[in-house]
Write an enzyme that holds these catalytic residues in place. Structure first.
Site, PDB file in Angstrom:
ATOM      1  N   LEU A  72      77.524   7.210   9.089  1.00  0.00           N
ATOM      2  CA  LEU A  72      77.613   8.667   8.977  1.00  0.00           C
ATOM      3  C   LEU A  72      76.394   9.255   8.271  1.00  0.00           C
ATOM      4  O   LEU A  72      75.943   8.742   7.249  1.00  0.00           O
ATOM      5  CB  LEU A  72      78.892   9.049   8.222  1.00  0.00           C
ATOM      6  CG  LEU A  72      79.135  10.532   7.940  1.00  0.00           C
ATOM      7  CD1 LEU A  72      80.619  10.870   8.061  1.00  0.00           C
ATOM      8  CD2 LEU A  72      78.641  10.926   6.534  1.00  0.00           C
ATOM      9  N   ASN A 118      75.063  13.006   6.615  1.00  0.00           N
ATOM     10  CA  ASN A 118      75.349  14.410   6.356  1.00  0.00           C
ATOM     11  C   ASN A 118      74.164  15.098   5.686  1.00  0.00           C
ATOM     12  O   ASN A 118      73.055  15.021   6.236  1.00  0.00           O
ATOM     13  CB  ASN A 118      76.702  14.639   5.658  1.00  0.00           C
ATOM     14  CG  ASN A 118      76.874  13.999   4.317  1.00  0.00           C
ATOM     15  OD1 ASN A 118      76.726  12.802   4.155  1.00  0.00           O
ATOM     16  ND2 ASN A 118      77.228  14.799   3.326  1.00  0.00           N
ATOM     17  N   ASP A 119      74.293  15.758   4.581  1.00  0.00           N
ATOM     18  CA  ASP A 119      73.306  16.729   4.095  1.00  0.00           C
ATOM     19  C   ASP A 119      71.852  16.256   4.113  1.00  0.00           C
ATOM     20  O   ASP A 119      71.564  15.127   3.703  1.00  0.00           O
ATOM     21  CB  ASP A 119      73.610  17.108   2.645  1.00  0.00           C
ATOM     22  CG  ASP A 119      75.012  17.619   2.418  1.00  0.00           C
ATOM     23  OD1 ASP A 119      75.805  17.617   3.367  1.00  0.00           O
ATOM     24  OD2 ASP A 119      75.305  18.016   1.288  1.00  0.00           O
ATOM     25  N   GLN A 149      71.921  12.200   3.244  1.00  0.00           N
ATOM     26  CA  GLN A 149      73.133  11.519   2.822  1.00  0.00           C
ATOM     27  C   GLN A 149      73.546  10.536   3.907  1.00  0.00           C
ATOM     28  O   GLN A 149      73.715  10.906   5.071  1.00  0.00           O
ATOM     29  CB  GLN A 149      74.243  12.544   2.586  1.00  0.00           C
ATOM     30  CG  GLN A 149      74.021  13.443   1.376  1.00  0.00           C
ATOM     31  CD  GLN A 149      74.321  12.714   0.080  1.00  0.00           C
ATOM     32  OE1 GLN A 149      75.466  12.578  -0.320  1.00  0.00           O
ATOM     33  NE2 GLN A 149      73.281  12.239  -0.584  1.00  0.00           N
ATOM     34  N   SER A 207      73.695  14.816  -2.963  1.00  0.00           N
ATOM     35  CA  SER A 207      72.554  15.592  -2.481  1.00  0.00           C
ATOM     36  C   SER A 207      71.653  16.094  -3.596  1.00  0.00           C
ATOM     37  O   SER A 207      72.070  16.273  -4.740  1.00  0.00           O
ATOM     38  CB  SER A 207      73.045  16.784  -1.666  1.00  0.00           C
ATOM     39  OG  SER A 207      73.682  16.348  -0.495  1.00  0.00           O
ATOM     40  N   GLU A 223      78.016  25.102  -2.551  1.00  0.00           N
ATOM     41  CA  GLU A 223      77.258  23.864  -2.430  1.00  0.00           C
ATOM     42  C   GLU A 223      75.825  24.156  -1.969  1.00  0.00           C
ATOM     43  O   GLU A 223      75.541  25.200  -1.393  1.00  0.00           O
ATOM     44  CB  GLU A 223      77.932  22.904  -1.438  1.00  0.00           C
ATOM     45  CG  GLU A 223      79.255  22.348  -1.940  1.00  0.00           C
ATOM     46  CD  GLU A 223      79.741  21.169  -1.124  1.00  0.00           C
ATOM     47  OE1 GLU A 223      80.086  20.145  -1.736  1.00  0.00           O
ATOM     48  OE2 GLU A 223      79.785  21.271   0.125  1.00  0.00           O
TER      49      GLU A 223
END
Length: 483
Positions: free
Chosen positions: A39, A41-42, A58, A102, A219
């Site tokens: 996975l 993400n950010d 991430q 992050s 966030e």
């Protein structure tokens, strides 16, 4: 073998183990940044340093769910061709054992300083968060210095995503936060040396001002000057939908105003979403050597049916948006794909002048899985105009309602779902299709729609439909495979 070495070896073995399965996925993208496995993400630490672009991200290499994140790392000389580098950060120390969350990067004395959130949880799920520093001489290997910011008073442990910059002789840090009374906020800190930090106070939100009661958590904040004004980008959680606005479970957007670095105050105007589509969150920006403000976003949204994506069966999940140049036009942020992406174009352009009238039309040579489209000089005399991609995504503009709509077949249950925004008139569209993603830039980037979608792998169709007379100029390029 150290804990760091163990984690690096385990991640490498995971990539090797699933490489064939990942690459066999028909929904694997051609020119968008993806994880080699697991996975993504950010975007993190997004910076141009010593002439090279560095995008950290991430990364959970061991599954397609969330957990103790790593910092993965891509680098590029041209924003088109990317190299997957060695892992930058592993969750190997006590102050980050549940994830290197992050953060951002800044140049200091010829070195790259990476700031990130160390996430710690106990057996009962109680959270601690530390803002940490790691330093690199080469942009690849990092020496962890440990926590430089402990949780200030007045906030819960949901205190994360530090973004650092230098201004007026000092260093500043904004951090996404939740106050003790459960209000979303952006916290501001200040430093003279990047090691000792002072908490200045709440910059935005936290129960005061226009963002005082605007969700329960902010966030990924990012404050920068654009076009002579100061833009604060952040991702609020906990907003109720309002008409066509705030339709995703979480949002990403911005406010425009003026930051006073002397007293740590920020006066700003209303909040606007950066993207009106289904899949956009946690954007981060940097200024490159050409003076451009360039944004990457995560092409997904947290906690939104993530495990229903068909790519999970091939042991990978999510990707980044294309890099986008930001400009401020009449107080609003415009986003356009960076010009370097023209290097993706293969062969020659297919160019046609279309005249549609009560019909669905396919254009010879205008199809494919990795395609760039430009629709210019659009004239919709009455009614609506639509463009359908792969039989499972559709863009519609109603000249009467003055509404632009993106539709897709849900990857959860197949039901058609939509996202919309008001557009006074439709003048042009710039569209990037990449097997299972689409990014749409409306009217020179005044509005943007981003989505993942999953057409049948053999369906490469692109169809144009109008309810009444519509004319436009069409340009189409096939785009080469980078990944």
């Amino acid at each position: 073998m150290s804990k760091d070495q163990e984690l690096r070896r385990a991640a490498f073995e995971e990539v090797e183990k699933h490489q064939d399965l990942v690459e066999a996925d028909p929904y694997r993208l051609h020119y968008h940044i993806m994880p080699p496995v697991g996975l993504l993400n950010d975007p993190n630490g997004w910076i141009q340093w010593n002439g090279t672009y560095h995008l950290f991200y991430q990364w959970m290499p061991f599954k397609t769910g969330h957990g103790a994140k790593f910092w993965g790392h891509y680098s590029s000389e041209d924003l088109v061709n990317w190299t997957h580098e060695d892992i930058a950060l592993t969750p190997s120390e006590w102050f980050e054992k549940n994830g290197c969350y992050s953060g951002s990067a800044i140049e200091h004395n010829g070195e790259l300083y990476a700031f990130y959130t160390g996430n710690v949880k106990d057996e009962k799920g109680n959270r601690e968060s530390y803002q940490c520093l790691a330093v690199s001489e080469d942009g690849i290997h990092f020496d962890k210095k440990g926590p430089v910011v402990h949780l200030p008073e007045g906030y819960t442990a949901h205190f994360r995503d530090p973004k650092v910059w230098k201004q007026d002789g000092s260093y500043f840090m904004v951090v996404g936060a939740q106050t003790e009374d459960l209000k979303g906020a952006v916290a501001l800190l200040q430093s003279e040396d990047l090691h000792e930090w002072t908490h200045v106070g709440v910059l935005a939100g936290g129960g005061e001002g226009p963002l005082g009661d605007f969700g329960y958590m902010f966030e990924c904040p990012d404050l920068f000057n654009l076009g002579g004004e100061d833009v604060l980008v952040f991702s609020p959680q906990g907003l109720d939908s309002e008409g066509m606005k705030y339709q995703n479970v979480y949002q990403a957007g911005y406010v425009v105003g003026a930051f006073d670095s002397q007293n740590g105050r920020y006066e700003h105007r209303a909040f606007y979403e950066l993207d009106h589509g289904f899949d956009f969150y946690a954007p981060q920006t940097t200024e490159d050597e050409h003076g451009r403000r360039i944004l990457f976003g995560w092409m997904s949204v947290p906690d939104q049916d993530e495990q229903n994506h068909p790519t999970v069966n091939h042991h990978w999940l999510h990707n980044m948006t294309l890099p986008r140049e930001m400009k401020l036009v009449d107080g609003r942020v415009y986003q356009t794909p960076v010009s370097e992406l023209e290097e993706l174009r293969e062969d020659s352009v297919v160019e046609r002048r279309l005249e549609l009238d009560h019909e669905t039309h396919e254009v010879e040579g205008v199809n494919g899985k990795a395609v760039e489209l430009k629709l210019e000089d659009i004239n919709i005399y009455e009614g609506w105009f639509a463009l359908e991609i792969g039989g499972s995504a559709r863009l519609v503009y109603s000249s009467e309602q003055r509404i632009f709509t993106m539709e897709r077949e849900s990857y959860v249950d197949g039901v058609v779902e939509k996202r919309q925004t008001e557009v006074a008139s439709l003048n042009d569209l710039h569209i990037f299709i990449d097997t299972s993603s689409v990014e749409v830039f409306v009217n020179g980037g005044a509005h943007v729609f981003t989505a993942r979608f999953y057409p049948a792998p053999n369906n490469e169709s692109i169809q144009f439909t109008a309810s009444d007379k519509t004319t436009l100029t069409l340009k189409k390029w096939d785009l080469r495979k980078v990944f």
